[in-house]
Design a protein around this motif. Structure first.
Motif, mmCIF file in Angstrom:
data_model
loop_
_atom_site.group_PDB
_atom_site.id
_atom_site.type_symbol
_atom_site.label_atom_id
_atom_site.label_comp_id
_atom_site.label_asym_id
_atom_site.label_seq_id
_atom_site.Cartn_x
_atom_site.Cartn_y
_atom_site.Cartn_z
ATOM 1 N N ASN A 1 0.804 -1.221 0.000
ATOM 2 C CA ASN A 1 0.000 0.000 0.000
ATOM 3 C C ASN A 1 0.839 1.275 0.000
ATOM 4 O O ASN A 1 1.950 1.311 0.545
ATOM 5 N N GLY A 2 0.294 2.333 -0.587
ATOM 6 C CA GLY A 2 0.902 3.641 -0.500
ATOM 7 C C GLY A 2 1.022 4.072 0.952
ATOM 8 O O GLY A 2 0.120 3.817 1.764
ATOM 9 N N GLY A 3 2.136 4.724 1.292
ATOM 10 C CA GLY A 3 2.368 5.115 2.672
ATOM 11 C C GLY A 3 2.683 3.947 3.579
ATOM 12 O O GLY A 3 2.747 4.104 4.791
ATOM 13 N N CYS A 4 2.850 2.762 2.987
ATOM 14 C CA CYS A 4 3.004 1.523 3.763
ATOM 15 C C CYS A 4 1.859 1.370 4.759
ATOM 16 O O CYS A 4 2.034 0.840 5.870
ATOM 17 N N ALA A 5 0.681 1.871 4.358
ATOM 18 C CA ALA A 5 -0.498 1.753 5.222
ATOM 19 C C ALA A 5 -0.873 0.285 5.382
ATOM 20 O O ALA A 5 -0.706 -0.514 4.469
ATOM 21 N N ILE A 6 -1.399 -0.053 6.540
ATOM 22 C CA ILE A 6 -1.782 -1.443 6.801
ATOM 23 C C ILE A 6 -3.152 -1.754 6.219
ATOM 24 O O ILE A 6 -3.488 -2.914 5.965
ATOM 25 N N THR B 1 -7.925 -1.057 1.915
ATOM 26 C CA THR B 1 -9.299 -0.895 1.427
ATOM 27 C C THR B 1 -9.374 0.011 0.196
ATOM 28 O O THR B 1 -10.107 -0.275 -0.756
ATOM 29 N N ARG B 2 -8.622 1.094 0.197
ATOM 30 C CA ARG B 2 -8.707 2.062 -0.910
ATOM 31 C C ARG B 2 -8.280 1.456 -2.245
ATOM 32 O O ARG B 2 -8.593 1.985 -3.308
ATOM 33 N N TYR B 3 -7.535 0.362 -2.216
ATOM 34 C CA TYR B 3 -7.084 -0.295 -3.437
ATOM 35 C C TYR B 3 -7.949 -1.506 -3.799
ATOM 36 O O TYR B 3 -7.592 -2.273 -4.693
ATOM 37 N N GLY B 4 -9.076 -1.662 -3.103
ATOM 38 C CA GLY B 4 -9.925 -2.834 -3.305
ATOM 39 C C GLY B 4 -10.395 -3.002 -4.736
ATOM 40 O O GLY B 4 -10.409 -4.119 -5.272
ATOM 41 N N GLY B 5 -10.785 -1.908 -5.387
ATOM 42 C CA GLY B 5 -11.241 -1.993 -6.769
ATOM 43 C C GLY B 5 -10.137 -2.432 -7.708
ATOM 44 O O GLY B 5 -10.355 -3.246 -8.616
ATOM 45 N N PHE B 6 -8.957 -1.901 -7.491
ATOM 46 C CA PHE B 6 -7.792 -2.262 -8.299
ATOM 47 C C PHE B 6 -7.474 -3.746 -8.154
ATOM 48 O O PHE B 6 -7.280 -4.463 -9.147
ATOM 49 N N ARG C 1 -5.148 -4.825 12.016
ATOM 50 C CA ARG C 1 -5.346 -5.747 13.125
ATOM 51 C C ARG C 1 -4.864 -5.067 14.395
ATOM 52 O O ARG C 1 -4.340 -3.958 14.351
ATOM 53 N N GLU C 2 -5.045 -5.709 15.492
ATOM 54 C CA GLU C 2 -4.737 -5.093 16.780
ATOM 55 C C GLU C 2 -3.297 -4.594 16.813
ATOM 56 O O GLU C 2 -2.365 -5.306 16.471
ATOM 57 N N GLY C 3 -3.163 -3.357 17.211
ATOM 58 C CA GLY C 3 -1.843 -2.738 17.242
ATOM 59 C C GLY C 3 -1.599 -1.959 15.967
ATOM 60 O O GLY C 3 -1.319 -2.536 14.925
ATOM 61 N N ALA C 4 -1.751 -0.649 16.017
ATOM 62 C CA ALA C 4 -1.588 0.179 14.827
ATOM 63 C C ALA C 4 -0.133 0.175 14.392
ATOM 64 O O ALA C 4 0.773 0.391 15.186
ATOM 65 N N ARG C 5 0.109 -0.091 13.116
ATOM 66 C CA ARG C 5 1.461 -0.096 12.581
ATOM 67 C C ARG C 5 1.391 -0.005 11.074
ATOM 68 O O ARG C 5 0.327 -0.047 10.481
ATOM 69 N N GLN C 6 2.532 0.089 10.439
ATOM 70 C CA GLN C 6 2.601 0.147 8.993
ATOM 71 C C GLN C 6 2.838 -1.238 8.408
ATOM 72 O O GLN C 6 3.290 -2.163 9.086
ATOM 73 N N GLU C 7 2.528 -1.355 7.119
ATOM 74 C CA GLU C 7 2.839 -2.578 6.394
ATOM 75 C C GLU C 7 4.347 -2.683 6.214
ATOM 76 O O GLU C 7 5.046 -1.680 6.047
ATOM 77 N N THR C 8 4.858 -3.894 6.256
ATOM 78 C CA THR C 8 6.290 -4.134 6.075
ATOM 79 C C THR C 8 6.503 -5.212 5.018
ATOM 80 O O THR C 8 5.563 -5.902 4.604
ATOM 81 N N SER D 1 4.149 3.821 -4.154
ATOM 82 C CA SER D 1 4.912 4.711 -3.286
ATOM 83 C C SER D 1 5.707 3.907 -2.253
ATOM 84 O O SER D 1 6.574 3.119 -2.613
ATOM 85 N N CYS D 2 5.393 4.069 -0.975
ATOM 86 C CA CYS D 2 6.109 3.307 0.052
ATOM 87 C C CYS D 2 5.941 1.806 -0.168
ATOM 88 O O CYS D 2 6.863 1.020 0.097
ATOM 89 N N GLY D 3 4.798 1.392 -0.684
ATOM 90 C CA GLY D 3 4.596 -0.012 -1.017
ATOM 91 C C GLY D 3 5.524 -0.469 -2.130
ATOM 92 O O GLY D 3 5.886 -1.645 -2.217
#
Length: 230
Positions: free
Chosen positions: A82-87, A90-95, A112-119, A156-158
């Motif tokens: 995901n962009g921004g390495c967001a966890i 959803t915003r890319y669901g259509g793609f 999921r439990e514990g806010a963090r970025q995608e890695t 981006s970050c993804g």
């Protein structure tokens, strides 16, 4: 039916990111109007999405009906960053649904439990899950996943994560959108790889981003770099 996950062109090692003749900064900086722009065309399969069984934080997009697999074909795997390495993807669901509709298994992350970025580990875990699911007795996907056709792609970050994952020998194709690497040696931060990361890439790379003389993905692997005006 034969699907080839590698839809890239081989460009010579001399390809660079210098601004091409006839392209002005004004053309590069303008916005691309939606009217008349080519739109993604959905494939023949109706798509469903569901949590990955036994793998918290991973989401699966796939054809709803799996009867055609592997009788006619198998499902190549695409793992998304995901962009921004967001966890939350959803915003890319259509793609992702559009890609899955062409007979692909697509995986991404969800909160999921514990806010963090995608890695990169999340993307690696998705590949691990798909490999095991392809062999698991009772899995609806058993024998249906083309584990020899795996792509990692990101925005981006993804895209940074995709470059990092390009070193994984299971990955056959890398997609890097609006992203790249620093020309400096060594990672810029915890997510952005340095130039040496390119030496670990072993498959075709598709790069899509604005012209940027500080970013390079060339000369290391078969590569198609597309530089649109927006």
């Amino acid at each position: 039916m034969h699907k080839n996950i590698v839809v890239l062109a081989l460009i010579g090692a001399g390809l660079g990111l210098a601004q091409p003749k006839g392209i002005t900064p004004e053309m590069i900086n303008r916005s691309l109007p939606l009217e008349g722009a080519p739109l993604a065309v959905a494939g023949p399969y109706k798509v469903t999405s569901e949590p990955a069984v036994g793998a918290a934080g991973l989401m699966v997009y796939r054809p709803e009906t799996l009867d055609a697999f592997p009788k006619k074909d198998t499902l190549p795997l695409m793992v998304w960053g995901n962009g921004g390495c967001a966890i939350d993807s959803t915003r890319y669901g259509g793609f992702m649904s559009t890609i899955a509709s062409h007979g692909f298994l697509v995986m991404s992350t969800v909160p999921r439990e514990g806010a963090r970025q995608e890695t990169a580990d999340d993307m690696r875990n998705a590949i691990d899950w798909a490999t095991k699911e392809n062999a698991r007795t009772g899995s609806p996907l058993k024998g249906k996943i083309a584990v020899d056709k795996i792509a990692v792609m990101g925005q981006s970050c993804g895209g940074f994560l995709s470059i990092t994952m390009g070193a994984d020998p299971r990955v056959k194709t890398i997609g890097v959108f609006n992203s790249g690497i620093s020309e400096a040696t060594g990672a810029v931060n915890s997510t952005q790889p340095g130039a040496e990361a390119l030496t670990n890439l072993h498959g075709p790379v598709y790069g899509w981003h604005r012209w940027n003389n500080k970013t390079s993905l060339t000369s290391f692997v078969p590569l198609l770099v597309d530089h649109p005006s927006a």
